[in-house]
Design a protein around this motif. Structure first.
Motif, PDB file in Angstrom:
ATOM      1  N   LEU A  77     -93.669 -62.324 -38.724  1.00  0.00           N
ATOM      2  CA  LEU A  77     -93.156 -61.371 -37.742  1.00  0.00           C
ATOM      3  C   LEU A  77     -93.272 -59.914 -38.188  1.00  0.00           C
ATOM      4  CD1 LEU A  77     -92.215 -62.156 -34.992  1.00  0.00           C
ATOM      5  CD2 LEU A  77     -89.856 -62.175 -35.804  1.00  0.00           C
ATOM      6  N   HIS A  78     -93.224 -59.656 -39.486  1.00  0.00           N
ATOM      7  CA  HIS A  78     -93.466 -58.287 -39.975  1.00  0.00           C
ATOM      8  C   HIS A  78     -94.281 -58.245 -41.266  1.00  0.00           C
ATOM      9  CE1 HIS A  78     -90.149 -57.514 -37.103  1.00  0.00           C
ATOM     10  NE2 HIS A  78     -90.940 -56.512 -36.799  1.00  0.00           N
ATOM     11  N   GLY A  79     -95.028 -59.320 -41.522  1.00  0.00           N
ATOM     12  CA  GLY A  79     -95.927 -59.305 -42.677  1.00  0.00           C
ATOM     13  C   GLY A  79     -95.207 -59.195 -44.013  1.00  0.00           C
ATOM     14  N   TYR A  80     -93.927 -59.607 -44.038  1.00  0.00           N
ATOM     15  CA  TYR A  80     -93.148 -59.461 -45.264  1.00  0.00           C
ATOM     16  C   TYR A  80     -93.387 -60.701 -46.141  1.00  0.00           C
ATOM     17  CZ  TYR A  80     -89.101 -58.030 -48.150  1.00  0.00           C
ATOM     18  OH  TYR A  80     -88.275 -57.647 -49.182  1.00  0.00           O
ATOM     19  N   GLN A  81     -94.383 -60.625 -46.999  1.00  0.00           N
ATOM     20  CA  GLN A  81     -94.795 -61.752 -47.835  1.00  0.00           C
ATOM     21  C   GLN A  81     -95.581 -61.247 -49.038  1.00  0.00           C
ATOM     22  OE1 GLN A  81     -98.127 -61.428 -47.809  1.00  0.00           O
ATOM     23  NE2 GLN A  81     -98.142 -60.194 -45.976  1.00  0.00           N
ATOM     24  N   THR A  82     -95.801 -62.118 -49.969  1.00  0.00           N
ATOM     25  CA  THR A  82     -96.789 -61.892 -51.017  1.00  0.00           C
ATOM     26  C   THR A  82     -97.398 -63.251 -51.341  1.00  0.00           C
ATOM     27  OG1 THR A  82     -97.243 -60.905 -53.180  1.00  0.00           O
ATOM     28  CG2 THR A  82     -95.207 -62.155 -52.978  1.00  0.00           C
ATOM     29  N   TYR A  83     -98.475 -63.259 -52.106  1.00  0.00           N
ATOM     30  CA  TYR A  83     -99.099 -64.543 -52.392  1.00  0.00           C
ATOM     31  C   TYR A  83     -99.921 -64.443 -53.661  1.00  0.00           C
ATOM     32  CZ  TYR A  83    -103.824 -63.085 -50.975  1.00  0.00           C
ATOM     33  OH  TYR A  83    -105.047 -62.473 -50.903  1.00  0.00           O
ATOM     34  N   ASP A  84    -100.363 -65.601 -54.130  1.00  0.00           N
ATOM     35  CA  ASP A  84    -101.380 -65.627 -55.170  1.00  0.00           C
ATOM     36  C   ASP A  84    -102.241 -66.860 -54.946  1.00  0.00           C
ATOM     37  OD1 ASP A  84    -102.765 -65.050 -57.765  1.00  0.00           O
ATOM     38  OD2 ASP A  84    -101.150 -63.573 -57.803  1.00  0.00           O
ATOM     39  N   ALA A  85    -103.415 -66.833 -55.538  1.00  0.00           N
ATOM     40  CA  ALA A  85    -104.411 -67.857 -55.194  1.00  0.00           C
ATOM     41  C   ALA A  85    -105.218 -68.288 -56.414  1.00  0.00           C
ATOM     42  CB  ALA A  85    -105.331 -67.318 -54.102  1.00  0.00           C
ATOM     43  N   ARG A 100    -106.590 -70.687 -65.475  1.00  0.00           N
ATOM     44  CA  ARG A 100    -105.639 -69.584 -65.726  1.00  0.00           C
ATOM     45  C   ARG A 100    -104.449 -69.613 -64.762  1.00  0.00           C
ATOM     46  NH1 ARG A 100    -108.760 -64.597 -68.533  1.00  0.00           N
ATOM     47  NH2 ARG A 100    -106.599 -64.271 -69.120  1.00  0.00           N
ATOM     48  N   LEU A 101    -103.926 -70.800 -64.550  1.00  0.00           N
ATOM     49  CA  LEU A 101    -102.829 -70.954 -63.588  1.00  0.00           C
ATOM     50  C   LEU A 101    -101.605 -70.121 -63.979  1.00  0.00           C
ATOM     51  CD1 LEU A 101    -101.534 -72.213 -61.113  1.00  0.00           C
ATOM     52  CD2 LEU A 101    -100.991 -74.240 -62.485  1.00  0.00           C
ATOM     53  N   ASP A 102    -101.270 -70.129 -65.261  1.00  0.00           N
ATOM     54  CA  ASP A 102    -100.067 -69.382 -65.670  1.00  0.00           C
ATOM     55  C   ASP A 102    -100.190 -67.888 -65.363  1.00  0.00           C
ATOM     56  OD1 ASP A 102     -98.584 -71.556 -66.505  1.00  0.00           O
ATOM     57  OD2 ASP A 102     -99.392 -71.501 -68.543  1.00  0.00           O
ATOM     58  N   ASP A 103    -101.417 -67.368 -65.474  1.00  0.00           N
ATOM     59  CA  ASP A 103    -101.615 -65.952 -65.147  1.00  0.00           C
ATOM     60  C   ASP A 103    -101.345 -65.685 -63.661  1.00  0.00           C
ATOM     61  OD1 ASP A 103    -102.355 -65.252 -67.752  1.00  0.00           O
ATOM     62  OD2 ASP A 103    -104.424 -65.849 -67.400  1.00  0.00           O
ATOM     63  N   HIS A 104    -101.799 -66.613 -62.816  1.00  0.00           N
ATOM     64  CA  HIS A 104    -101.565 -66.436 -61.375  1.00  0.00           C
ATOM     65  C   HIS A 104    -100.071 -66.544 -61.043  1.00  0.00           C
ATOM     66  CE1 HIS A 104    -105.661 -66.192 -59.747  1.00  0.00           C
ATOM     67  NE2 HIS A 104    -106.012 -66.962 -60.758  1.00  0.00           N
ATOM     68  N   ARG A 156    -107.407 -73.956 -69.210  1.00  0.00           N
ATOM     69  CA  ARG A 156    -107.436 -75.040 -68.232  1.00  0.00           C
ATOM     70  C   ARG A 156    -106.141 -75.828 -68.184  1.00  0.00           C
ATOM     71  NH1 ARG A 156    -113.033 -77.257 -67.725  1.00  0.00           N
ATOM     72  NH2 ARG A 156    -112.349 -79.351 -68.272  1.00  0.00           N
ATOM     73  N   LEU A 157    -105.870 -76.363 -67.028  1.00  0.00           N
ATOM     74  CA  LEU A 157    -104.765 -77.316 -66.867  1.00  0.00           C
ATOM     75  C   LEU A 157    -105.292 -78.434 -65.986  1.00  0.00           C
ATOM     76  CD1 LEU A 157    -101.660 -77.945 -67.270  1.00  0.00           C
ATOM     77  CD2 LEU A 157    -101.392 -76.962 -64.970  1.00  0.00           C
ATOM     78  N   GLU A 158    -105.291 -79.627 -66.524  1.00  0.00           N
ATOM     79  CA  GLU A 158    -105.892 -80.756 -65.815  1.00  0.00           C
ATOM     80  C   GLU A 158    -105.052 -81.175 -64.605  1.00  0.00           C
ATOM     81  OE1 GLU A 158    -106.688 -84.064 -68.387  1.00  0.00           O
ATOM     82  OE2 GLU A 158    -107.754 -85.159 -66.812  1.00  0.00           O
ATOM     83  N   VAL A 159    -105.718 -81.458 -63.504  1.00  0.00           N
ATOM     84  CA  VAL A 159    -105.047 -82.027 -62.335  1.00  0.00           C
ATOM     85  C   VAL A 159    -105.078 -83.549 -62.491  1.00  0.00           C
ATOM     86  CG1 VAL A 159    -105.105 -82.262 -59.821  1.00  0.00           C
ATOM     87  CG2 VAL A 159    -105.812 -80.100 -60.888  1.00  0.00           C
TER      88      VAL A 159
END
Lengths: 326, 326
Positions: free
Chosen positions: A56-64, A74-78, A319-322
């Protein structure tokens, strides 16, 4: 790592992609998976509340973060960056960092995706607009993973490189208005730059700060190579994790990196240009505003950095194994 | 129109609001209604696709007309502005203007809301991020209506007025990055300004252009009165329809309006300050950065404009009746 090794890595990826395509009739998550309020759904069926202030007002953040060959990179960095973005925007993860990592890995495992881009979106949640600054609201988390996508396809990275413009009809939002170091889905200026790139027959748009200096483009950092030195903007842009990889590669390769104010004019007089992004890696630009860069060829520093970048994906440190179940 | 007449208007509104509250147990739409892909749902159950680029990269525009006492107010102006916003952002309404008006009126009628804010949101729709600039995508439309809400409650407008700050930690996004005349849900800078207002013990934040001039605040225009002349910024802000009403009122009242560059310093030395918004009308500011404006009283020009503004709501020229079925 040499070009032959890089070809091997990309050929194996293409094989996995073919397997993924073949699995689409049996795997409901082959085109993507989303985690919404604790439920898993195919990505294209995922819905978010209209009244969530993230919409409704774009109030968010994210990482990918990316998953490559069955391993988070490099998951921990994200996750650390996501927490920093939240802090800047007065948001809080609604679950612990460990729980977030566990759920993210569970989601990717469930999807069966071996090469993916995952996204963690934290929104303000559901609150009256007059109370947007209230700090008592429980924030929302939405997650999804989709097949790894390329800002520039790997075949193009290794052959022709891409064409870019410096946008002249739009500038990057200044940090004093919207802070680009807190990763945001508010792409108003970036989309305008994409219009201009398309209008001018190019693919990638680089934006200035409105004062004659480079910043970044839609989801990528900008790096210039001149006389063996790598230049990249220190402000007006995201502190990219792929760019951080470039810094590390430069260090052990004996290349100097200067992260500082980069005048736009340098882009027209440098030896090589490349872009960096989790969604695509190291992306050579061989044409700028219709003129050849490095004679229209992918340059030697760019090639070296690209090879080393993909080699890093097989370094256990990052790396982190799935844990897939099948 | 005098203050007594204004009191009568607001008292009748309070009565309708009490009726609405009483109807909440029988009317599923008493707290709001949404129109999503042709279906009506209670507002808080409405969901939008996560992969709609309106959510995924904030690629949307919107407009928000009011319904007052069972009548749309200046609906055609809002729809015309929505069309103009779409054109600037390379979006197209997925239905005709006439169909939009019909559906919007049907939605409000179905809700039973006599006093409402309606919202029409046009998003890019569902398309790969790399194709954000593509013009072949069918855009999406989402609509909702909720009970009329007040950026400043009417009781406060008529008595104490509100407290404001000029934000000093954040500036408004420049038009060269994100165009403020195309109404957008990307509120990154506006939300930061709301933080600062809260931190400094005030309610309303006014933003500068970063060059010492006023622009606007979260969902409102800024107007200053000095020596009987009304000053309001000509750029860096939305062309507000409520502000347009002020221009018309000024014209027939013999007041001069100067829509031009307004230095922020003028706010500290003027006679009166008021804000204008469809969600609240004419909102007096009687305290700025902790110092009284007009001795802390609502000023005479503000009072006159407020009365005339609500009188306009009963002028058939600006109204469109909602055909309720009950």
């Amino acid at each position: 790592m040499d070009a032959v090794a890089l070809n091997t890595i990309f050929r194996a990826y293409d094989d996995r992609l073919a397997e993924l395509d073949a699995s689409a009739s049996t795997n409901p998550y082959a085109r993507g998976i989303a985690w919404i309020a604790g439920e898993y759904v195919p990505l294209h069926e995922a819905r978010v509340p209209l009244v969530d202030q993230g919409f409704l007002h774009g109030y968010q953040t994210y990482d990918a973060p990316a998953v490559w060959d069955g391993q988070f990179f490099r998951l921990d960095d994200h996750i650390a960056r996501l927490e920093a973005s939240c802090a800047r925007l007065r948001l809080r993860l609604p679950i612990s960092r460990e729980e977030l990592k566990r759920l993210l890995a569970e989601m990717v495992a469930k999807s069966g995706l071996r090469d993916a881009l995952a996204e963690m979106i934290v929104t303000k949640g559901i609150v009256d607009t007059r109370q947007l600054a209230s700090d008592t609201v429980i924030n929302n988390l939405y997650m999804f993973a989709k097949p790894y996508s390329w800002v520039m396809r790997h075949g193009m990275q290794q052959t022709t490189g891409g064409s870019a413009i410096v946008a002249r009809t739009v500038r990057r939002v200044p940090p004093g208005a919207i802070d680009p170091t807190a990763k945001s889905l508010q792409w108003g200026d970036l989309v305008r730059a994409m219009f201009e790139a398309q209008d001018r027959g190019a693919t990638y748009a680089m934006l200035t700060d409105g004062d004659g200096n480079l910043t970044e483009g839609p989801a990528f950092n900008i790096l210039l190579v001149n006389d063996g030195v790598i230049y990249t903007p220190d402000r007006g842009c995201l502190k990219g994790i792929t760019r951080e990889c470039v810094f590390e590669i430069a260090k052990y390769s004996g290349l100097t990196v200067r992260c500082e104010v980069v005048p736009v004019d340098m882009a027209y007089h440098c030896d090589e240009i490349f872009l960096s992004s989790t969604a695509g890696g190291i992306m050579p630009i061989t044409s700028l505003d219709g003129q050849a860069v490095n004679g229209g060829e992918v340059g030697p520093v760019t090639k070296m950095v690209m090879s080393e970048y993909w080699a890093m994906h097989y370094d256990s440190k990052y790396r982190l194994e799935v844990k897939y179940t099948d």
